[in-house]
Design a protein around this motif. Sequence first.
Motif, short mmCIF file in Angstrom:
data_model
loop_
_atom_site.label_atom_id
_atom_site.label_comp_id
_atom_site.label_asym_id
_atom_site.label_seq_id
_atom_site.Cartn_x
_atom_site.Cartn_y
_atom_site.Cartn_z
N SER A 96 8.27 7.30 -4.14
CA SER A 96 6.83 7.25 -4.08
C SER A 96 6.42 7.56 -5.66
CB SER A 96 6.25 8.36 -3.41
OG SER A 96 6.62 9.68 -3.58
N LYS A 122 -0.51 2.74 -0.20
CA LYS A 122 -0.37 3.36 0.91
C LYS A 122 -2.24 3.94 1.17
CE LYS A 122 3.53 2.78 2.76
NZ LYS A 122 3.32 1.73 4.18
N LYS A 123 -2.44 4.83 -0.01
CA LYS A 123 -3.83 5.30 -0.05
C LYS A 123 -4.81 5.53 -1.54
CE LYS A 123 -2.04 10.03 0.50
NZ LYS A 123 -1.89 11.09 1.46
#
Length: 177
Positions: free
Chosen positions: A133, A155-156
């Motif tokens: 990540s 993802k966000k």
Amino acid sequence: MLKRFRSAFSAFHHKERYMSHEQEIAEKKYVVREITSEDIKDLLKLEREVYTGETPWPRSAFLTELHSSYSHLYLCVLYQNKIVAFIGGRVFFGDTHITHIAVHPDFQRLGIASFLLQEIEAFAYRQHCQTLSLEVRISNIDAKRLYRKSGYEAKKRLANYYRKGNEDALYMVKRVE
């Protein structure tokens, strides 16, 4: 269950040794090695060159990461004995989080960042991680393109993640294969 336990436990594994070596990238020879505390002055200088005078990480942040009890890997790339790029990743409960990546402007778009991402991914695999990540500035089009090309998915959005300019970040994740 064992795989989940192993990945959680890997956050506290003994430090893996990375073997310094020569690496050819875009027809130039570089040396790739682990970062040491003695490199921090050069890393801060590189940050200023990459981030237009800013140093996103102070000396203390580098020291904390380099001496962390969590499994981690911090690599630098040298060209003619000068650090031109670096990357860092820390393992935490099945995820290798890329904490920092920087490539000197004169050495960008040569494949160095892609190479460093591959090295961190190989490290994540050896640590039995399921994911990698990272966060990236919303405005950093080139980095987002590189990460997507390397298999990362957004993802966000993290509102006001970066202090300078209160800029949002994009949280991106890649499955470790």
